[in-house]
Scaffold this active site. Structure first.
Site, short mmCIF file in Angstrom:
data_model
loop_
_atom_site.label_atom_id
_atom_site.label_comp_id
_atom_site.label_asym_id
_atom_site.label_seq_id
_atom_site.Cartn_x
_atom_site.Cartn_y
_atom_site.Cartn_z
N ASN A 4 -11.00 -68.25 -56.33
CA ASN A 4 -9.62 -67.94 -55.93
C ASN A 4 -8.76 -69.18 -56.21
O ASN A 4 -8.84 -70.15 -55.47
CB ASN A 4 -9.61 -67.57 -54.43
CG ASN A 4 -8.21 -67.43 -53.86
OD1 ASN A 4 -7.23 -67.33 -54.61
ND2 ASN A 4 -8.10 -67.40 -52.54
N LYS A 26 -5.67 -69.49 -55.90
CA LYS A 26 -4.48 -69.54 -55.04
C LYS A 26 -3.24 -69.85 -55.91
O LYS A 26 -3.21 -69.45 -57.07
CB LYS A 26 -4.67 -70.56 -53.91
CG LYS A 26 -5.97 -70.29 -53.14
CD LYS A 26 -6.08 -71.04 -51.85
CE LYS A 26 -7.41 -70.69 -51.19
NZ LYS A 26 -7.59 -71.28 -49.89
N HIS A 81 -6.48 -62.02 -46.78
CA HIS A 81 -6.81 -63.45 -46.77
C HIS A 81 -6.08 -64.10 -45.60
O HIS A 81 -4.94 -63.75 -45.29
CB HIS A 81 -6.39 -64.09 -48.10
CG HIS A 81 -6.93 -65.49 -48.24
ND1 HIS A 81 -6.35 -66.55 -47.60
CD2 HIS A 81 -8.01 -65.97 -48.91
CE1 HIS A 81 -7.06 -67.65 -47.88
NE2 HIS A 81 -8.07 -67.31 -48.68
N GLU A 100 -4.56 -66.80 -45.31
CA GLU A 100 -3.25 -67.37 -45.63
C GLU A 100 -2.18 -66.28 -45.65
O GLU A 100 -1.04 -66.50 -45.23
CB GLU A 100 -3.32 -68.13 -46.98
CG GLU A 100 -4.09 -69.44 -46.83
CD GLU A 100 -4.81 -69.91 -48.07
OE1 GLU A 100 -4.50 -69.44 -49.18
OE2 GLU A 100 -5.70 -70.77 -47.92
N GLU A 120 -14.64 -65.42 -44.03
CA GLU A 120 -14.03 -66.73 -44.25
C GLU A 120 -13.50 -67.27 -42.91
O GLU A 120 -12.37 -66.95 -42.52
CB GLU A 120 -12.86 -66.61 -45.23
CG GLU A 120 -13.25 -66.13 -46.60
CD GLU A 120 -12.24 -66.60 -47.63
OE1 GLU A 120 -12.64 -67.30 -48.55
OE2 GLU A 120 -11.05 -66.28 -47.51
N GLY A 123 -10.25 -74.69 -46.82
CA GLY A 123 -9.48 -75.83 -47.31
C GLY A 123 -9.60 -77.07 -46.42
O GLY A 123 -8.83 -78.02 -46.57
N SER A 162 -14.53 -73.80 -47.87
CA SER A 162 -15.03 -75.11 -48.30
C SER A 162 -16.41 -75.05 -48.98
O SER A 162 -17.22 -75.96 -48.82
CB SER A 162 -15.05 -76.09 -47.13
OG SER A 162 -13.73 -76.33 -46.67
P1 PGA Z 1 -11.57 -73.11 -49.91
O1 PGA Z 1 -10.83 -71.70 -49.87
O2 PGA Z 1 -12.84 -72.91 -50.71
O3 PGA Z 1 -10.62 -74.05 -50.58
O4 PGA Z 1 -11.89 -73.49 -48.51
C1 PGA Z 1 -11.53 -70.49 -49.73
C2 PGA Z 1 -10.56 -69.34 -49.73
O5 PGA Z 1 -9.47 -69.48 -49.17
O6 PGA Z 1 -10.86 -68.25 -50.27
#
Ligand code: PGA
Length: 251
Positions: A9, A11, A96, A98, A168, A174, A213
């Site tokens: 992803n 983003k 997600h 976010e 997640e 992140g 992560s």
């Molecule tokens: P990250 O994000 O690997 O940077 O923690 C995962 C995600 O948001 O799908």
């Protein structure tokens, strides 16, 4: 046997040059990955077409990061499921954290978006997960169960045939704080149990990915857990060598 999936992803990162360089290096590496793994890339929507062209002839599938909850019409700035289908998109992230935290995606909008995707035969990758506060309060399972059941209760088995779930934990996204393999396994087993309450067949078949992560150093231990069927990778999917190593660790 459940499908094994690694999804990247991106983003809101990258540009045309990045997409070109990444895909050409990724193409080279694919032959070294184990055959049974499904590879998915989720670039920003404006680069979906470019990435699709660059990866033509490879087994890599495309995912969108978001979709409108509406079919078409006066929704400035939105992208419909039909438009994604038109670009040969196979998967789409929904729910997600976010989107839930920053753009107000609620359980209801998540259900509407999945509805639009099902109409177009695009497979939803439903993201679920608890915040640190919720985990500390002992509510992790309850939160995840609610996020899942609001979707499971809204669709019939055939609509959900293509469903992929990504667990997640919000505190791991992140942050560099990955869930331990044990936490991931426990939560994935719980997700599978909730799926089984809807349908045993769905629970047996639905891939449950871990996200938060994931990197080349922790991927093998996470993917080695019984109920972890792969990963949804954010930050580490922007570094092609790191992402290749993550794909390689899923043997
Ligand atoms: P990250 O994000 O690997 O940077 O923690 C995962 C995600 O948001 O799908």
């Amino acid at each position: 046997m459940r499908r094994k999936i690694i999804a990247g992803n991106w983003k809101m990162n990258g540009d045309q040059a990045f997409a070109r360089e990444f895909t050409s290096e990724f193409r080279e590496a694919i032959s070294g990955f184990s055959d049974g793994i499904e590879l998915i890339l989720a670039p920003p929507s404006v680069y979906l077409d470019r990435v699709a062209q660059n990866l033509e002839g490879t087994p890599v599938a495309l995912a969108a990061q978001n979709v409108s909850e509406y079919e078409s019409g006066a929704y400035t700035g939105e992208v419909s499921a039909r438009m994604l289908k038109d670009l040969a998109v196979t998967y789409c992230l929904v729910g997600h954290s976010e989107r839930r935290a920053l753009y107000g995606d609620t359980k209801e909008t998540v259900v509407s978006k999945i509805g639009r995707l099902c109409e177009q035969g695009i497979q939803p990758i439903l993201c679920v997960g608890e915040t640190l506060e919720q985990r500390s309060a002992g509510q992790a399972e309850q939160v995840v169960a609610e996020q899942l059941t609001s979707v499971l209760d809204s669709f019939n088995d055939s609509d959900l045939a293509g469903l992929v779930v990504a667990y997640e934990p919000v505190w791991a996204i992140g942050t560099g704080k990955t869930a331990t393999p044990e936490i991931a396994q426990d939560m994935h087993a719980f997700v599978r149990q909730v799926l089984a309450e809807k349908s045993q067949e769905l629970s047996r078949r639905c891939p449950v990915l871990y996200g938060g992560s994931v990197n080349a150093g922790n991927a093998k231990a996470l993917f080695g857990q019984n109920d972890v069927d792969g990963g949804l990778v954010g930050g580490a999917s922007l570094k092609v060598n790191e992402f290749n190593n993550i794909c390689m660790s899923m043997g």
